[in-house]
Write an enzyme that holds these catalytic residues in place. Structure first.
Site, PDB file in Angstrom:
ATOM      1  N   ARG A 187       0.931  -1.188   0.015  1.00 65.32           N
ATOM      2  CA  ARG A 187       0.008   0.013  -0.109  1.00 65.32           C
ATOM      3  C   ARG A 187       0.601   1.174   0.161  1.00 65.32           C
ATOM      4  O   ARG A 187       0.713   2.232   0.620  1.00 65.32           O
ATOM      5  CB  ARG A 187      -0.977   0.047   1.217  1.00 65.32           C
ATOM      6  CG  ARG A 187      -1.824  -1.148   1.168  1.00 65.32           C
ATOM      7  CD  ARG A 187      -3.008  -1.008  -0.180  1.00 65.32           C
ATOM      8  NE  ARG A 187      -3.640  -2.054   0.132  1.00 65.32           N
ATOM      9  CZ  ARG A 187      -3.275  -3.359  -0.795  1.00 65.32           C
ATOM     10  NH1 ARG A 187      -2.052  -3.293  -1.291  1.00 65.32           N
ATOM     11  NH2 ARG A 187      -3.929  -4.387  -0.731  1.00 65.32           N
ATOM     12  N   SER A 196     -11.017  -0.292   3.027  1.00 64.53           N
ATOM     13  CA  SER A 196     -10.478  -0.688   4.279  1.00 64.53           C
ATOM     14  C   SER A 196      -9.912   0.682   4.921  1.00 64.53           C
ATOM     15  O   SER A 196      -9.243   1.332   4.471  1.00 64.53           O
ATOM     16  CB  SER A 196      -9.082  -1.624   4.078  1.00 64.53           C
ATOM     17  OG  SER A 196      -9.546  -2.838   3.310  1.00 64.53           O
ATOM     18  N   GLU A 231      -5.626   4.174   5.803  1.00 67.27           N
ATOM     19  CA  GLU A 231      -5.375   3.913   4.449  1.00 67.27           C
ATOM     20  C   GLU A 231      -5.628   4.865   3.707  1.00 67.27           C
ATOM     21  O   GLU A 231      -4.974   5.544   2.748  1.00 67.27           O
ATOM     22  CB  GLU A 231      -5.762   2.700   3.825  1.00 67.27           C
ATOM     23  CG  GLU A 231      -5.485   2.458   2.561  1.00 67.27           C
ATOM     24  CD  GLU A 231      -5.987   0.885   2.017  1.00 67.27           C
ATOM     25  OE1 GLU A 231      -5.874  -0.087   2.522  1.00 67.27           O
ATOM     26  OE2 GLU A 231      -6.756   0.999   1.183  1.00 67.27           O
TER      27      GLU A 231
HETATM   28  C1  LIG Z   1     -15.639  -0.059  -1.571  1.00 66.98           C
HETATM   29  C2  LIG Z   1     -14.503   0.061  -1.634  1.00 66.98           C
HETATM   30  C3  LIG Z   1     -13.477  -1.119  -1.792  1.00 66.98           C
HETATM   31  C4  LIG Z   1     -12.126  -0.882  -1.875  1.00 66.98           C
HETATM   32  N1  LIG Z   1     -11.157  -1.922  -2.061  1.00 66.98           N
HETATM   33  C5  LIG Z   1     -10.182  -1.773  -2.308  1.00 66.98           C
HETATM   34  C6  LIG Z   1      -9.066  -2.806  -2.553  1.00 66.98           C
HETATM   35  O1  LIG Z   1      -9.520  -3.859  -2.451  1.00 66.98           O
HETATM   36  N2  LIG Z   1      -7.774  -2.532  -2.485  1.00 66.98           N
HETATM   37  C7  LIG Z   1      -7.026  -1.371  -2.621  1.00 66.98           C
HETATM   38  O2  LIG Z   1      -5.746  -1.291  -2.634  1.00 66.98           O
HETATM   39  N3  LIG Z   1      -8.133  -0.087  -2.491  1.00 66.98           N
HETATM   40  C8  LIG Z   1      -9.224  -0.386  -2.401  1.00 66.98           C
HETATM   41  N4  LIG Z   1     -10.052   0.749  -1.886  1.00 66.98           N
HETATM   42  C9  LIG Z   1      -9.400   2.090  -2.067  1.00 66.98           C
HETATM   43  C10 LIG Z   1      -9.623   2.750  -3.132  1.00 66.98           C
HETATM   44  O3  LIG Z   1     -10.531   2.274  -4.204  1.00 66.98           O
HETATM   45  C11 LIG Z   1      -8.194   2.855  -4.233  1.00 66.98           C
HETATM   46  O4  LIG Z   1      -7.259   3.269  -3.434  1.00 66.98           O
HETATM   47  C12 LIG Z   1      -8.286   3.549  -5.638  1.00 66.98           C
HETATM   48  O5  LIG Z   1      -7.095   3.175  -6.166  1.00 66.98           O
HETATM   49  C13 LIG Z   1      -8.416   4.939  -5.470  1.00 66.98           C
HETATM   50  O6  LIG Z   1      -8.840   5.769  -6.555  1.00 66.98           O
HETATM   51  P1  LIG Z   1      -9.248   6.888  -6.776  1.00 66.98           P
HETATM   52  O7  LIG Z   1      -9.489   7.270  -8.216  1.00 66.98           O
HETATM   53  O8  LIG Z   1     -10.898   6.547  -6.155  1.00 66.98           O
HETATM   54  O9  LIG Z   1      -8.436   7.806  -5.950  1.00 66.98           O
HETATM   55  P2  LIG Z   1      -8.982   9.307  -4.944  1.00 66.98           P
HETATM   56  O10 LIG Z   1      -9.644   8.773  -3.778  1.00 66.98           O
HETATM   57  O11 LIG Z   1      -9.594  10.104  -5.809  1.00 66.98           O
HETATM   58  O12 LIG Z   1      -7.607   9.576  -4.763  1.00 66.98           O
HETATM   59  C14 LIG Z   1      -6.863   8.959  -3.532  1.00 66.98           C
HETATM   60  C15 LIG Z   1      -5.402   9.727  -3.611  1.00 66.98           C
HETATM   61  O13 LIG Z   1      -4.700   9.747  -4.900  1.00 66.98           O
HETATM   62  C16 LIG Z   1      -4.462  10.962  -5.232  1.00 66.98           C
HETATM   63  N5  LIG Z   1      -4.854  10.695  -6.816  1.00 66.98           N
HETATM   64  C17 LIG Z   1      -5.586  10.097  -7.455  1.00 66.98           C
HETATM   65  N6  LIG Z   1      -5.525  10.330  -8.861  1.00 66.98           N
HETATM   66  C18 LIG Z   1      -4.161  10.762  -9.022  1.00 66.98           C
HETATM   67  C19 LIG Z   1      -3.399  10.860 -10.021  1.00 66.98           C
HETATM   68  N7  LIG Z   1      -3.792  10.829 -11.275  1.00 66.98           N
HETATM   69  N8  LIG Z   1      -2.019  11.413  -9.928  1.00 66.98           N
HETATM   70  C20 LIG Z   1      -1.833  11.669  -8.714  1.00 66.98           C
HETATM   71  N9  LIG Z   1      -2.299  11.733  -7.607  1.00 66.98           N
HETATM   72  C21 LIG Z   1      -3.848  10.903  -7.727  1.00 66.98           C
HETATM   73  C22 LIG Z   1      -5.316  11.676  -4.686  1.00 66.98           C
HETATM   74  O14 LIG Z   1      -4.859  12.941  -4.516  1.00 66.98           O
HETATM   75  C23 LIG Z   1      -5.408  10.962  -3.277  1.00 66.98           C
HETATM   76  O15 LIG Z   1      -4.455  11.593  -2.510  1.00 66.98           O
HETATM   77  C24 LIG Z   1     -11.459   0.546  -1.935  1.00 66.98           C
HETATM   78  C25 LIG Z   1     -12.514   1.659  -1.722  1.00 66.98           C
HETATM   79  C26 LIG Z   1     -13.702   1.489  -1.671  1.00 66.98           C
HETATM   80  C27 LIG Z   1     -14.571   2.802  -1.661  1.00 66.98           C
END
Ligand SMILES: Cc1cc2nc3c(=O)[nH]c(=O)nc-3n(C[C@H](O)[C@H](O)[C@H](O)COP(=O)(O)OP(=O)(O)OC[C@H]3O[C@@H](n4cnc5c(N)ncnc54)[C@H](O)[C@@H]3O)c2cc1C
Length: 349
Positions: free
Chosen positions: A172, A250, A341
């Site tokens: 992570r 998580s 996380e």
């Molecule tokens: C129901 C649920 C289940 C999940 N299951 C998992 C799992 O199984 N495994 C896991 O690892 N995670 C899981 N997650 C967490 C999450 O989905 C992941 O971390 C996902 O990759 C976040 O993507 P996002 O586009 O929504 O990022 P955001 O929430 O929009 O951003 C997260 C972070 O990344 C940064 N960011 C986003 N895009 C960029 C970019 N293009 N360049 C630079 N920085 C950026 C943002 O500034 C922020 O700091 C889960 C979340 C939920 C709600």
């Protein structure tokens, strides 16, 4: 396209449905627009939040006092004409724009027979966020298949591309997470194999669901279906009607501790550095916070102890107070400090 801030609340763009207004909002649909927006904010010395799907974010009730740029760039290109040594292994290079929907890319890979992403089915969010925390589930992590990550370096104000070995990937984490905000991910390139069977299954629960052993292989569509079923049973697939999925997934990472610090009966996964990874879910449950714990507008998911959820109309402050209660309870019971996380924006635990 830029919109007046009052119109856009972060709560409408985060899976927790929490967070106040953005002062300014830009939805960047081209890479040019994304980089120009970031560069302009940096030159003006204005705070900037890069937003993907909002599925790993906790944003303050006050909102964000600067520009929020939503990464909405699209495009996937696949190149099977790799160098000879790769072509004979049936390799395919797949480059995806940061704004592509992650699960859409996984579904495409499964449909096309590109092996290596199938166990990551159902994770919300966009492609660009996946290298940030080295997204992983059910025995796969994106670091296993990422070939390179193309970024905009906000400090040097130039594009920089990192090969996988230079991304600092760990559990992570990555160099992008280690230097928060420095790099805007523009495009992620994966190196996948072409086959009909998925990668060897590395997670016992998934292997059981597929009727195989860890290390066994199954058709990729079966792997995707099994993962989506398992995830749905834990409230880990987004569903507007199910408050158990109004979460950031998580909320705490699994802690790494010295071997003698693992509580009796807790899962223990020895690590190469001599420490042991244990289960945050086990610690929370055994510290007295069972599934569904909480009586107010926030609570643990009724399906998964690790997900802190908005039961409707909650505030970020309520969520954080609840997270502190769980974290402090685990510390009091076991002396282990849980670490969040999701990324906290404008607030702290
Ligand atoms: C129901 C649920 C289940 C999940 N299951 C998992 C799992 O199984 N495994 C896991 O690892 N995670 C899981 N997650 C967490 C999450 O989905 C992941 O971390 C996902 O990759 C976040 O993507 P996002 O586009 O929504 O990022 P955001 O929430 O929009 O951003 C997260 C972070 O990344 C940064 N960011 C986003 N895009 C960029 C970019 N293009 N360049 C630079 N920085 C950026 C943002 O500034 C922020 O700091 C889960 C979340 C939920 C709600």
């Amino acid at each position: 396209m830029s919109e007046p801030a009052a119109a856009v609340r972060l709560a409408d763009h985060t899976t927790l449905r929490l967070g106040g207004p953005a002062r300014r909002w830009v939805r960047a649909t081209t890479e040019r627009e994304l980089v120009d927006t970031v560069r302009a904010a940096d030159e003006a010395g204005e705070p900037l939040l890069v937003l993907g799907g909002g599925s790993n974010l906790v944003v303050a009730d006050d909102g964000f006092p600067g520009t929020v740029v939503e990464v909405a760039t699209r495009g996937v290109t696949a190149d099977a004409d790799s160098p000879d040594d790769l072509a004979c292994l049936g390799a395919v290079t797949v480059a995806a724009a940061a704004g592509e929907d992650w699960d859409g890319l996984v579904a495409l890979a499964v449909e096309k027979g590109w092996v290596g992403l199938e166990a990551l089915s159902g994770i919300p969010g966009r492609v660009g966020a996946t290298p940030i925390q080295n997204v992983g589930a059910y025995g796969q992590e994106v670091s296993q298949t990422i070939a390179r990550v193309r970024t905009w370096d906000r400090r040097e104000r130039t594009q920089r591309t990192f090969a996988a070995q230079d991304c600092g990937f760990g559990y992570r984490t990555s160099r992008f997470k280690a230097e928060p905000g420095r790099y805007v991910v523009l495009e992620v390139t994966f190196l996948l194999r072409q086959a009909t069977l998925g990668a060897p299954v590395a997670y016992a629960e998934l292997a059981r669901a597929l009727g195989t052993e860890p290390g066994g292989r199954a058709p990729m569509t079966d792997v995707r279906d099994a993962v989506l079923r398992l995830r749905a049973g834990k409230g880990m697939v987004l569903d507007t009607d199910d408050h158990d999925t109004w979460s950031a997934g998580s909320f705490f990472t699994n802690p790494f501790v010295e071997p003698d610090a693992v509580p009796e009966g807790a899962p223990a996964y020895p690590q190469p550095d001599g420490r042991v990874k244990t289960s945050a879910a086990w610690l929370i449950e055994h510290a007295g916070f069972g599934k569904g714990y909480g009586t107010g507008r926030v609570g643990l998911s009724t399906k998964h102890t690790l997900a802190l959820t908005n039961r409707g109309d909650a505030t970020t402050e309520e969520l954080l107070a609840f997270a502190r209660e769980v974290r402090d309870g685990v510390r009091a019971a076991y002396g282990i400090e849980l670490v969040n996380e999701p990324v906290l924006v404008g607030c702290a635990l």
